[in-house]
Motif scaffolding. Structure first.
Motif, PDB file in Angstrom:
ATOM      1  N   UNK A 188      37.346  47.963  29.515  1.00 21.89           N
ATOM      2  CA  UNK A 188      36.819  46.616  29.339  1.00 21.89           C
ATOM      3  C   UNK A 188      37.860  45.546  29.672  1.00 21.89           C
ATOM      4  N   UNK A 189      39.088  45.743  29.220  1.00 17.94           N
ATOM      5  CA  UNK A 189      40.103  44.715  29.448  1.00 17.94           C
ATOM      6  C   UNK A 189      40.441  44.590  30.924  1.00 17.94           C
ATOM      7  N   UNK A 190      40.454  45.700  31.645  1.00 21.17           N
ATOM      8  CA  UNK A 190      40.751  45.638  33.075  1.00 21.17           C
ATOM      9  C   UNK A 190      39.577  45.046  33.854  1.00 21.17           C
ATOM     10  N   UNK A 191      38.358  45.366  33.445  1.00 16.04           N
ATOM     11  CA  UNK A 191      37.194  44.739  34.081  1.00 16.04           C
ATOM     12  C   UNK A 191      37.228  43.224  33.875  1.00 16.04           C
ATOM     13  N   UNK A 236      39.254  32.572  38.701  1.00 14.40           N
ATOM     14  CA  UNK A 236      40.233  31.489  38.687  1.00 14.40           C
ATOM     15  C   UNK A 236      40.763  31.208  40.086  1.00 14.40           C
ATOM     16  N   UNK A 237      41.045  32.266  40.849  1.00 12.69           N
ATOM     17  CA  UNK A 237      41.615  32.092  42.191  1.00 12.69           C
ATOM     18  C   UNK A 237      40.634  31.410  43.126  1.00 12.69           C
ATOM     19  N   UNK A 270      46.849  35.752  45.859  1.00 10.35           N
ATOM     20  CA  UNK A 270      47.356  35.846  47.225  1.00 10.35           C
ATOM     21  C   UNK A 270      46.250  36.153  48.231  1.00 10.35           C
ATOM     22  N   UNK A 271      45.302  37.008  47.868  1.00 10.98           N
ATOM     23  CA  UNK A 271      44.214  37.316  48.802  1.00 10.98           C
ATOM     24  C   UNK A 271      43.330  36.094  49.011  1.00 10.98           C
ATOM     25  N   UNK A 276      46.494  39.486  38.761  1.00 13.91           N
ATOM     26  CA  UNK A 276      46.494  38.042  38.994  1.00 13.91           C
ATOM     27  C   UNK A 276      47.153  37.711  40.342  1.00 13.91           C
ATOM     28  N   UNK A 277      48.216  38.437  40.688  1.00 13.02           N
ATOM     29  CA  UNK A 277      48.875  38.201  41.974  1.00 13.02           C
ATOM     30  C   UNK A 277      47.981  38.617  43.135  1.00 13.02           C
TER      31      UNK A 277
END
Length: 479
Positions: A66-69, A78-79, A292-293, A287-288
């Motif tokens: 769940x946390x990774x999803x 956000x990006x 970046x993508x 997040x990176x």
């Protein structure tokens, strides 16, 4: 003082200071050793898990999934918001799919990506709304496409001209409209195993760019099909963002050309984000990756003077992989003396039937004693399965405590992806259960097979005693 590295060990594998340690990033966050040295995951001890559910056993840490999803959903949201657009994140069900997992990821905001009728039906059985499902596959049958259109699957990723014609015929017959993406090969060769690289030209998936333009033109001629955009997937278990940036740049060139003949609101850049299987693996933080993508796509659109489309991504392994841990029981150990040194072979009660990745790809895994903390100095071991194949290797190289012995439990981390989903009954070995752990509680989410399950599929078995003492006979309609 640490002993010298064994001459049989690969250069990347160093002798650990503590052969009982749990490398950060390789194990679920809940994995700890208690005061007695026993491994606990999700608040439950390894010995209790095996007593209750048997061995081998695949554990799935629900809070980790769940946390990774949630992290993927939030990072890409956000990006993309920074550039005035939105994102869709699809969980790639091929990594591991059950109704429980489908419910977890959708509750955390993700959609679901499927590639067969079976995966589609699991997602539907889990209550996933059809418009949140994407359907992949290089050889979708007519019946699979009919089912997808019937239930209202949100997006079908088309992979051939034949498939486009099949879909056109189905939508004409059913008077429906279907959203589609065109899968394209960007020509970017991901730095991964050849079988995991999926954007090079000589392989079964997708269209080359010139062919994709013809496919787009044909889709736009068919009233029942709506072209949403392009899809590209460069491979799996990829670290860094260089490959994603280059692939996005190339796909944007085609995206720009196709926009001249109609709107293309969506661009799907696939998945393939890597995880740590050993302590030397260094995956890029979520997040990176997202920042970046998305920045690369936005820059490419700015150069071309076009708006940034809605972006979609398809992580699978990166969501479920680290959440999985497989428990085995050690059956035998054997020291093999070679010219270059001694290797200890540790045989466990599973193997390539529950984890085919080492045999398929030469994949590297880690291992630790789970039922206790081991003693003695670290020794180089190779963990192998019980199958009649010399290539039945679970962990090719690892240092474990010298006193490991038959009856000990061994834990192999990072088995949440492509282990249960690739599992087989080779040598007529039943597939293990998958058990979710969370907050000290356990729940079976996929039942383990039994010998009776295996016998029940053999149509030639009649009137014999089954493993549970019952009798097997012909079905009612066959008497």
């Amino acid at each position: 003082m640490l002993p010298p590295a064994d001459s049989l060990a690969p250069d990347w594998l160093s002798v650990p200071e503590d052969a009982n340690d749990l490398a950060p990033g390789v194990w679920p966050a809940s994995a700890v050793r208690d005061d007695a040295g026993e491994l606990r995951i999700g608040g439950v001890g390894a010995a209790e898990l095996v007593r209750t559910h048997g061995s081998p056993l695949l554990l799935l840490d629900e809070p980790e999934v769940r946390s990774r999803a949630r992290a993927f959903h939030d990072a890409f949201a956000a990006a993309t918001a920074e550039h005035g657009t939105t994102s869709r994140v699809y969980y790639a069900g091929k990594a591991f799919l059950s109704t429980a997992v489908a419910q977890w990821v959708t509750e955390e905001g993700l959609n679901v990506d499927v590639c067969t009728r079976g995966e589609l039906e699991v997602a539907l059985a889990a209550g996933v709304q059809p418009h949140r499902i994407g359907f992949h596959g290089n050889n979708k049958s007519v019946s699979e496409l009919e089912r997808a259109v019937e239930v209202g699957v949100g997006t079908i990723i088309v992979d051939s001209l034949i498939e486009i014609e099949r879909l056109g015929a189905i939508t004409a017959r059913t008077r429906s409209q279907q959203n589609v993406l065109i899968r394209v090969n960007s020509g970017v060769h991901a730095e991964t195993h050849d079988f995991l690289a999926t954007a090079h030209e000589d392989q079964k998936f997708g269209f080359a760019f010139p062919d994709a333009e013809a496919a787009a033109a044909r889709i736009r001629e068919i009233d029942g099909l709506r072209l949403l955009g392009l899809h590209c997937h460069i491979g799996s278990q990829i670290f860094g963002v260089a490959g994603f940036r280059e692939s996005a740049s190339r796909v944007l060139e085609l995206h720009e050309r196709l926009r001249a003949d109609g709107d293309l609101p969506l661009l799907n850049l696939g998945g393939g984000f890597g995880i740590a299987y050993t302590r030397v693996d260094d995956p890029t933080p979520i997040e990176d990756l997202a920042r970046e993508i998305v920045d690369a796509v936005a820059s490419g659109c700015a150069v071309r003077g076009i708006p940034v489309p809605e972006l979609a991504f398809e992580p699978g392994r990166a969501i479920v992989g680290t959440a999985g841990v497989t428990l085995y029981e050690i059956g035998t150990t054997k020291d093999v003396v070679l010219d270059a040194g001694t290797r200890r072979y540790v045989s466990v009660d599973g193997g390539m039937s529950d984890n085919a990745r080492p045999a398929l790809y030469g994949a590297q895994f880690s291992a630790r004693l789970a039922s206790r903390a081991g003693g003695g100095g670290p020794v180089l071991v190779r963990v192998v399965g019980k199958h009649c194949e010399s290539g039945d290797i679970v962990v090719e190289h690892e240092y474990l405590p010298e006193d490991l012995a038959p009856g000990d439990l061994l834990a192999v981390p990072a088995t949440g992806a492509y282990c249960a989903s690739l599992a087989s009954n080779y040598n007529h070995v039943p597939r293990p259960a998958v058990v979710a752990v969370s907050g000290g509680a356990t729940r079976v989410i996929v039942r383990g097979e039994t010998i009776d399950d295996l016998l029940a599929r053999d149509a030639g078995i009649t009137g014999i005693r089954t493993a549970d003492g019952g009798a097997s006979g012909p079905a009612e309609g066959e008497r």
